[in-house]
Write an enzyme that holds these catalytic residues in place. Sequence first.
Site, PDB file in Angstrom:
ATOM      1  N   SER A 144      18.506   3.139   2.855  1.00 41.04           N
ATOM      2  CA  SER A 144      19.119   1.893   2.392  1.00 41.04           C
ATOM      3  C   SER A 144      20.567   1.913   2.826  1.00 41.04           C
ATOM      4  CB  SER A 144      19.042   1.819   0.860  1.00 41.04           C
ATOM      5  OG  SER A 144      19.862   0.782   0.339  1.00 41.04           O
ATOM      6  N   TYR A 157      19.854   5.337  -7.678  1.00 40.92           N
ATOM      7  CA  TYR A 157      19.388   4.812  -6.398  1.00 40.92           C
ATOM      8  C   TYR A 157      20.309   5.252  -5.267  1.00 40.92           C
ATOM      9  CZ  TYR A 157      17.326   1.377  -3.183  1.00 40.92           C
ATOM     10  OH  TYR A 157      16.687   0.768  -2.132  1.00 40.92           O
TER      11      TYR A 157
END
Length: 262
Positions: A144, A157
């Site tokens: 990401s 995350y």
Amino acid sequence: MTNLKGKAALVTGSTSGIGLGIARQLAGQGADLMLNGFGDAAYIADLCQSLSTEFGVRVAHNGADMSKPAEIEEMVAAAEAAYGRLDVLVNNAGIQHVAPVDAFPVERWDAVIAINLSAVFHGTRAALPGMKARGWGRVINIASVHGLVASVNKSAYVAAKHGVIGLTKVTALELAETDITCNAICPGWVLTPLVQKQIDALATSRNLSVEEAGRELLSEKQPSKSFVTPEQLGELAVFLCSGAAGNMRGAALTMDGGWTAQ
């Protein structure tokens, strides 16, 4: 064009969203597929059948819980048993939880790290022996932009995705003299069910329409003001399987509408 006919691919978290987009592109190049993910049994059966019919490849599904190492190992073994090989592993499965560090539930931290980071290790560890024996393989980790930069309230995350990029680099170095590569793709905002939940939450908290919330989310981070698509990410994954990408090793490739260019 990348020819994956005769090769087999396992894509985790592939019954919807980014994973399904990648699986479709791999199947479009001839790869047999092992899908993974949760969902209604009838929907998954229809999905496997429709992909098989559309692309003329074999498609199976394994419902391994990506938080459980033993089930991940069994899934890799099932893919190898079904197709006699596993050539492409796409570690895509992921979950999200948003909260400040000092209010982050411990059980949610553990779950995010387990599925977003530890599962990448366990899948890679299980797939590499077969790839080494056959002398060819591709490990593609879906990281990401949050593997490169941070955002508030996303400690687990961000930590997991930074870890995925680090693991990608180590794996690539260990395989540098082989025909097995490991690279990471770092998407920005992609309109997936995971992101849709964040849009819905923003709409509720700010008293906005869903469309207004989507635009606000994009304008905050993504200069293109358009979502990355699963199809675009799938095409990049296909490229990483090609001969042209044979000497790309340990790369963290952004597809983020300019997010990290700022």
